[in-house]
Design an enzyme around this catalytic site. Structure first.
Site, PDB file in Angstrom:
ATOM      1  CB  SER A 139      -0.896   0.015   1.243  1.00 45.81           C
ATOM      2  OG  SER A 139      -1.385   1.326   1.423  1.00 45.81           O
TER       3      SER A 139
ATOM      4  CG  HIS B  75      -3.645  -1.680  -1.773  1.00 44.52           C
ATOM      5  ND1 HIS B  75      -4.737  -2.419  -2.164  1.00 44.52           N
ATOM      6  CD2 HIS B  75      -4.070  -0.908  -0.745  1.00 44.52           C
ATOM      7  CE1 HIS B  75      -5.776  -2.109  -1.401  1.00 44.52           C
ATOM      8  NE2 HIS B  75      -5.399  -1.187  -0.525  1.00 44.52           N
TER       9      HIS B  75
ATOM     10  CG  ASP C  15      -5.018   2.311   0.588  1.00 42.13           C
ATOM     11  OD1 ASP C  15      -5.983   1.530   0.465  1.00 42.13           O
ATOM     12  OD2 ASP C  15      -3.920   1.969   1.064  1.00 42.13           O
TER      13      ASP C  15
ATOM     14  CG  MET D 234      -8.254   6.983   2.244  1.00 39.79           C
ATOM     15  SD  MET D 234      -7.399   6.969   3.815  1.00 39.79           S
ATOM     16  CE  MET D 234      -6.663   5.322   3.768  1.00 39.79           C
TER      17      MET D 234
ATOM     18  CG  HIS E 273      -9.084   0.027  -0.751  1.00 41.46           C
ATOM     19  ND1 HIS E 273      -8.503  -0.200   0.477  1.00 41.46           N
ATOM     20  CD2 HIS E 273     -10.423   0.042  -0.538  1.00 41.46           C
ATOM     21  CE1 HIS E 273      -9.456  -0.302   1.397  1.00 41.46           C
ATOM     22  NE2 HIS E 273     -10.619  -0.151   0.813  1.00 41.46           N
TER      23      HIS E 273
ATOM     24  CG  MET F 101     -11.337   3.166   1.673  1.00 36.96           C
ATOM     25  SD  MET F 101      -9.803   3.114   2.620  1.00 36.96           S
ATOM     26  CE  MET F 101      -8.604   3.216   1.283  1.00 36.96           C
TER      27      MET F 101
ATOM     28  CG  MET G 165     -11.518  -3.033   4.808  1.00 40.50           C
ATOM     29  SD  MET G 165     -10.025  -2.568   3.922  1.00 40.50           S
ATOM     30  CE  MET G 165      -9.128  -1.654   5.175  1.00 40.50           C
TER      31      MET G 165
ATOM     32  N   GLY H 219      -0.935   1.571   9.485  1.00 39.76           N
ATOM     33  CA  GLY H 219      -0.278   1.361  10.767  1.00 39.76           C
ATOM     34  C   GLY H 219      -1.165   0.921  11.914  1.00 39.76           C
TER      35      GLY H 219
ATOM     36  CG  ASP I 167      -6.067  -2.996   2.929  1.00 43.83           C
ATOM     37  OD1 ASP I 167      -5.030  -2.712   3.547  1.00 43.83           O
ATOM     38  OD2 ASP I 167      -6.690  -2.180   2.208  1.00 43.83           O
TER      39      ASP I 167
HETATM   40  C1  DX5 Z   1      -6.399   1.413   5.320  1.00 40.76           C
HETATM   41  C2  DX5 Z   1      -5.848   1.092   3.950  1.00 40.76           C
HETATM   42  C3  DX5 Z   1      -4.731   0.135   3.945  1.00 40.76           C
HETATM   43  C4  DX5 Z   1      -3.516   0.607   4.702  1.00 40.76           C
HETATM   44  C5  DX5 Z   1      -2.786  -0.589   5.190  1.00 40.76           C
HETATM   45  O1  DX5 Z   1      -7.581   2.110   5.189  1.00 40.76           O
HETATM   46  O2  DX5 Z   1      -6.863   0.546   3.128  1.00 40.76           O
HETATM   47  O3  DX5 Z   1      -4.394  -0.257   2.618  1.00 40.76           O
HETATM   48  O4  DX5 Z   1      -2.659   1.385   3.944  1.00 40.76           O
HETATM   49  O5  DX5 Z   1      -1.717  -0.138   5.960  1.00 40.76           O
HETATM   50  P1  DX5 Z   1      -0.988  -1.095   6.998  1.00 40.76           P
HETATM   51  O6  DX5 Z   1      -0.432  -2.262   6.241  1.00 40.76           O
HETATM   52  O7  DX5 Z   1       0.042  -0.222   7.581  1.00 40.76           O
HETATM   53  O8  DX5 Z   1      -2.039  -1.542   8.004  1.00 40.76           O
HETATM   54 ZN    ZN Z   2      -6.348  -0.378   1.162  1.00 40.86          ZN
END
Ligand code: DX5
Ligand code: ZN
Length: 224
Positions: free
Chosen positions: A9, A34, A36, A38, A68, A70, A139, A147, A177
């Site tokens: 990610s 990946h 993300d 948001m 992904h 969101m 998820m 993190g 994820d």
């Molecule tokens: C969270 C994201 C993940 C995130 C994972 O909303 O969808 O893809 O970046 O990060 P780690 O691997 O640090 O949990």
């Molecule tokens: Zn993600």
């Protein structure tokens, strides 16, 4: 398709040198990027959009880009990501008024379609649409931030969705994820996942190749 897909990610990458970060993580053995997205609405954080996806393609990234979403609403932004070079587009059912329609929309733009289940979203949301999907993303944290710690109930949920996919007999990728690390990826693989998103575990490590190799070794060992 390989059943040990490592998808770093880029949420945890250094955004000030994103192209180089993506090149480095792919050279270190990653399979997918990946991505993300948001919107500070569906989730309480704000990241990157189609222009950044397109910039990575222009930079020369040819690996699959695993978008992904969101965001809410979903449909407005799907064609933009397809045009920007997304390979797979996944979305949350809570963010779409018509889940089946959104899946068809993604596929009509030439991308693979995925549905994302939050930790509290029941697996029944897959009823009636599973056969139309290319990917299911579970998820293992609440979406919005990198993190966070892996939520253990995801393992039972992985087993439940694995058996739904196997019963259907279609090659649907089961991705996980959130909070995936080298030391829990074996248990996650044993529960049935075949694609693994990892942000902080890879990008916060000094040696990307070392972590990815350790992850692959732990997946192989867990599967026997
Ligand atoms: C969270 C994201 C993940 C995130 C994972 O909303 O969808 O893809 O970046 O990060 P780690 O691997 O640090 O949990
Ligand atoms: Zn993600």
């Amino acid at each position: 398709m390989s059943n040990c897909i490592i998808a770093p990610s880029i949420l945890s990458a250094n955004f000030a040198k994103l192209g180089e970060e993506v090149d480095n993580v792919l050279a270190a053995g990653a399979d997918w990027v990946h991505f993300d997205v948001m919107d500070n609405h569906y989730v309480p954080n704000l990241t990157i959009g189609p222009m950044v996806c397109q910039a990575l393609r222009k930079h020369g990234v040819t690996a699959p880009i695993d978008v992904h979403l969101m965001v809410e609403p979903v449909d407005r932004i799907v064609p933009d990501f397809a045009e920007a070079g997304a390979s797979l587009i996944s979305f949350h059912p809570e963010a779409s008024r018509h889940v089946h329609r959104t899946i068809q929309l993604i596929k009509s733009h030439g991308c693979k379609a995925g549905l994302v289940l939050n930790p509290a979203t029941p697996v029944e949301v897959l009823d009636w649409v599973l056969e139309d999907l290319d990917l299911v993303l579970l998820m293992s944290v609440n979406p919005g931030f990198g993190g966070q710690a892996f939520i253990p109930s995801t393992l039972d949920k992985l087993r439940a969705v694995r058996s739904m996919i196997d019963k259907l007999g279609k090659p649907i990728t089961l991705e996980v994820d959130g909070g995936v690390k080298a030391d829990n990826i074996g248990a996650i693989a044993a529960a049935g996942a075949d694609a693994f998103v990892a942000g902080s575990a890879i990008f916060n490590a000094p040696d990307y190749a070392g972590v990815i190799a350790q992850m692959r070794a732990n997946v192989a060992a867990a599967r026997g």
